[in-house]
Design an enzyme around this catalytic site. Structure first.
Site, mmCIF file in Angstrom:
data_model
loop_
_atom_site.group_PDB
_atom_site.id
_atom_site.type_symbol
_atom_site.label_atom_id
_atom_site.label_comp_id
_atom_site.label_asym_id
_atom_site.label_seq_id
_atom_site.Cartn_x
_atom_site.Cartn_y
_atom_site.Cartn_z
ATOM 1 N N GLY A 103 4.265 3.245 2.290
ATOM 2 C CA GLY A 103 5.464 3.693 1.566
ATOM 3 C C GLY A 103 5.944 2.671 0.551
ATOM 4 C CB SER A 155 -0.927 0.006 1.210
ATOM 5 O OG SER A 155 -0.275 0.618 2.295
ATOM 6 C CE LYS A 156 -2.615 6.275 -2.744
ATOM 7 N NZ LYS A 156 -2.914 7.014 -3.940
ATOM 8 N NE ARG A 157 -3.859 4.716 4.033
ATOM 9 C CZ ARG A 157 -4.709 3.788 4.459
ATOM 10 N NH1 ARG A 157 -4.627 3.303 5.666
ATOM 11 N NH2 ARG A 157 -5.639 3.343 3.640
#
Ligand code: GLU
Length: 489
Positions: free
Chosen positions: A256, A252-254
């Site tokens: 990183g 996930s982009k959260r």
């Protein structure tokens, strides 16, 4: 019926691996079946909108060669392809639902909704909008509309019964209508939510196969109710499995995790990334791992998509990228390698083409280039032991002898290039009755002071040039001489 797939990204930031896979599968399936691949930009959520995100989407599609048949810049019969330009269409269709009793105006304020939510929580109930505004009379609604009160339009979901749909990957999914909330279809700014716009657009754009992440599985029953209310045929649903970073964490982009641009920035090749991503959740039942684009198109099929999550395996994609780099024609590799070579000012004194040649088969990603070549400008501190080699029967004395012979050769070679250095060294071994390694090993170690390097004695000498090569050999001879003296003493 002609297959029509779509890629419908929201411009909310970078292109994530999951987004790209959705695009890729839609593209592959359309190409495989001779269908159309449509791109639609879902930009109705102004709060999440990010300035350059649309640019990233188009750049990525171009870099990865996922050319589309219809979409922004390729107007077809179903445009516009930016949802923000389709506002009137959604209004019209929302009105149709209101007329059918499948949707209604809701004037509840945030405070009211919050109070309802609290009340539900206090009773230990899961909050659902209590259909307050469904009970408003026509006149009341009109009065409030005329007064300019802000409103949203909500879906009127049945309160009993079940709704189900078939997904190609996940099978039949059923939910109790009682568990469904009356979701907002049109927001107070007049723009639709994803929940509404995806249905209207997929229908109006003639999409036959909806491929998207499995996070939409649980909302799809609500979409089906909308299709039913409109009397439209539902598309074939293909929800794609999750992509994980390991056994327990989603990519996930959260967290990183790397986006497509991040991968490119550290020297992954778009073709390699596409190849790798194709295999994240799909295989054709063979062990093949490297596919040309055409092979992917030919092999791709919905039946090869798996239900279980797949893991984004960094070592694996690095390996695959290395294979792609190795397979590049040198003329293609060189311009890719140059910026990385130029990053290191110390390397600028060498012939960049020769450095690129040295490194092409020895890296997995381009950003390894500076570090892999960092050994060149200076000989690593080392001891005479490094010259000793059992297999080549080398000790400090014989290594020094080899180096003295190499020095004499290098001083007199008429031409300084790889062929001439190579042939000279081989000839030297023959003339002196030594194994090649007995000459090559010290001739390379003297130039770098390392047990292993990309490239052998010949390539390194050619890159360093005659003067620097001789200087390093001289130094090595001195080092070995000292060691040797030590032996005698
Ligand atoms: N706009 C949605 C997203 O970017 C697309 C979902 C879909 O493909 O329907 O997540």
């Amino acid at each position: 019926m002609k297959v029509r797939t779509r890629y419908a990204p929201s411009p909310t930031g970078n292109m994530h691996i999951g987004n790209l896979r959705t695009a890729l599968y839609g593209y592959l399936y359309a190409r495989k079946t001779g269908g159309d691949f449509v791109v639609r930009i879902e930009d109705t959520d102004q709060a999440r909108f990010q300035e350059n995100a649309t640019e990233i989407i188009f750049r990525t599609l171009e870099q990865t060669g996922l050319d589309y048949d219809e979409g922004p810049g390729k107007e077809g019969a179903c445009g516009p392809y930016y949802q923000s330009e389709r506002r009137e269409i959604y209004k019209e269709y929302a009105q149709k639902l209101i007329d059918k009793g499948a949707a209604y105006y809701c004037f509840c304020t945030d405070e009211q909704l919050e109070a309802d939510r609290k009340a539900a929580e206090e009773k230990g109930e899961v909050y659902k909008y209590p259909k307050t505004c469904l009970r408003l009379s026509k006149d009341e609604i009109q009065k409030r509309l005329d007064a300019g009160e802000p409103y949203v339009i909500r879906q009127n979901t049945p309160t009993s019964g079940t709704v189900s749909f078939d997904d190609v990957i996940f099978g039949t999914i059923s939910v109790d209508c009682a568990d469904l909330d009356d979701m907002i279809l049109l927001k107070s700014d007049g723009l639709p939510t994803y929940n509404f716009a995806n249905v209207v657009d997929d229908h109006l754009m003639g999409i036959t196969h909806v491929m998207r992440g499995s996070e939409y599985l649980s909302s799809t029953p609500k979409y089906n109710l909308l299709y039913q209310a409109f009397g439209w045929e539902t598309p074939v649903y293909v929800h794609l499995p999750l992509i994980m970073k390991d056994a327990t964490h989603k990519l996930s982009k959260r967290n990183g995790d790397m986006s497509f641009e991040d991968l490119i920035a550290i020297g992954f090749l778009p073709e390699a990334v596409v190849n790798y991503i194709a295999l994240l959740g799909w295989n054709d039942g063979t062990n093949q791992e490297i596919y040309t684009r055409q092979e992917l198109i030919d092999a791709f099929d919905l039946t090869g998509i798996s239900k279980s999550p797949s893991i984004f395996d960094l070592p694996k994609i690095r390996w695959m990228n290395g294979e792609y780099i190795k397979a590049l024609p040198f003329e293609t590799f060189l311009p890719l390698a140059l910026p990385w070579i130029e990053k290191s000012p110390e390397l600028s004194k060498y012939d960049a083409g020769k450095l690129a040649k040295l490194i092409q088969s020895r890296i997995e990603i381009l950003s390894e280039i500076p570090e892999k070549l960092a050994f060149l400008p200076n000989v690593a501190p080392h001891t005479p032991e490094l010259y000793c080699h059992k297999k080549f029967k080398l000790d400090a004395r014989s290594a020094r002898e080899s180096l003295e012979q190499v020095r004499a050769l290098y001083e007199t070679l008429p031409i300084w290039d790889e062929t001439s250095i190579h042939d000279g060294l081989i000839e030297l071994a023959q003339k002196t009755g030594k194994k090649n390694g007995m000459i090559m090993w010290p001739a390379r170690v003297a130039l770098c002071g390392l047990e292993s390097t990309p490239g052998g004695a010949v390539e390194l000498a050619d890159i360093l040039g005659r003067d620097e090569t001789l200087r390093r050999i001289e130094q090595a001879i001195a080092l070995l001489q000292d060691a040797h003296k030590g032996d005698e003493g």
